[in-house]
Design an enzyme around this catalytic site. Sequence first.
Site, PDB file in Angstrom:
ATOM      1  N   PRO A  50       0.817  -1.325   0.263  1.00 54.47           N
ATOM      2  CA  PRO A  50      -0.052  -0.005   0.052  1.00 54.47           C
ATOM      3  C   PRO A  50       0.784   1.113  -0.084  1.00 54.47           C
ATOM      4  O   PRO A  50       0.987   1.846   0.982  1.00 54.47           O
ATOM      5  CB  PRO A  50      -0.754  -0.097   1.195  1.00 54.47           C
ATOM      6  CG  PRO A  50      -0.092  -0.928   2.150  1.00 54.47           C
ATOM      7  CD  PRO A  50       0.670  -1.803   1.435  1.00 54.47           C
ATOM      8  N   CYS A  51       1.434   1.429  -0.987  1.00 50.11           N
ATOM      9  CA  CYS A  51       2.417   2.746  -1.267  1.00 50.11           C
ATOM     10  C   CYS A  51       1.552   4.202  -0.983  1.00 50.11           C
ATOM     11  O   CYS A  51       1.890   5.085  -0.626  1.00 50.11           O
ATOM     12  CB  CYS A  51       3.282   2.785  -2.507  1.00 50.11           C
ATOM     13  SG  CYS A  51       2.080   2.560  -4.040  1.00 50.11           S
ATOM     14  N   HIS A  52       0.463   3.911  -1.379  1.00 54.22           N
ATOM     15  CA  HIS A  52      -0.589   5.284  -1.067  1.00 54.22           C
ATOM     16  C   HIS A  52      -0.598   5.549   0.458  1.00 54.22           C
ATOM     17  O   HIS A  52      -1.091   6.706   0.783  1.00 54.22           O
ATOM     18  CB  HIS A  52      -1.953   4.873  -1.455  1.00 54.22           C
ATOM     19  CG  HIS A  52      -2.713   3.840  -0.859  1.00 54.22           C
ATOM     20  ND1 HIS A  52      -2.510   2.577  -1.165  1.00 54.22           N
ATOM     21  CD2 HIS A  52      -3.798   3.808   0.217  1.00 54.22           C
ATOM     22  CE1 HIS A  52      -3.328   1.824  -0.163  1.00 54.22           C
ATOM     23  NE2 HIS A  52      -4.023   2.385   0.414  1.00 54.22           N
TER      24      HIS A  52
END
Length: 253
Positions: free
Chosen positions: A163-165
């Site tokens: 989950p790079c967001h």
Amino acid sequence: METVAGVLRGAGESIPLPEDLGSLVGRVLEEGADVFFRLSSPLGPVFVAVGRRGVTCVDRVGSEEEFCRRYRGRFGRLLMPAGKRDLDLAGRLAAALAGRQVEVPLDLERMTPFQRRVMRVVRGIPRGEVRPYGWVAREAGSPGASRAVGNVMARNPLPLLVPCHRVVRNDGTPGNYGFSPREKVRLLREEGVPLEELSGSPYTATPTTGVFCHTTCRHARRIQPENRLAFRSPADALRAGFRPCRVCRPVAV
DNA sequence: TGGGTGACGCTCC
DNA sequence: GGGAGCGCCACCC
């Protein structure tokens, strides 16, 4: 389901194949092809490719043909649609894309050791929480490499699963995102991240325990509004006499 | 091998 | 308060 290998066996060996196709067919016979799923996700419909070691990529492109063509260019492997026997995996993948804590093997084989460490750290950021780039760098064993973390995130082949967001700038503002910063904000809002509160006060402390946390840490979010103190940096919170949370580790422990 | 690059972060003005 | 400038680090070509 009829397979490429099965068709070829049926056809016999007398049919000459173009050289590049012949080599690809050889690989399919030897190793089998990777498979892909088309699944719904918070980013809309996505393709998810899975090889022998785990998920290799998640992407949002128009057609199956385009996805398979790009995959072949990038990974050098053929892709086939997942079959009925892959239903269980499809369910787990859909749950993981939706942000649920589901164990899905990821193929990080092609990455450098630093990239793998970053991916593992980011994968551990819980839904509804965010962490700064600099924190990811430190947790990955390279303090100061926040810019390099940004590079890894920009090339993340596994959005949502890694989950790079949930990686944001040090001041609590969202920062950039491959699918557009607006998409990042939307994903974070859907997860219940209080972006307005976060911006400018990414650290939160309470005098009742003397502890300060990342503002989205599950412990910080339980602090009663009347007991909340906002800080712009860990240094400010330390100067005010607070100790870092042992769960979200806002400074090295 | 070394210079260019960038989803960052800090300082200075 | 906010933007410019520069340092930093890992990776890529």
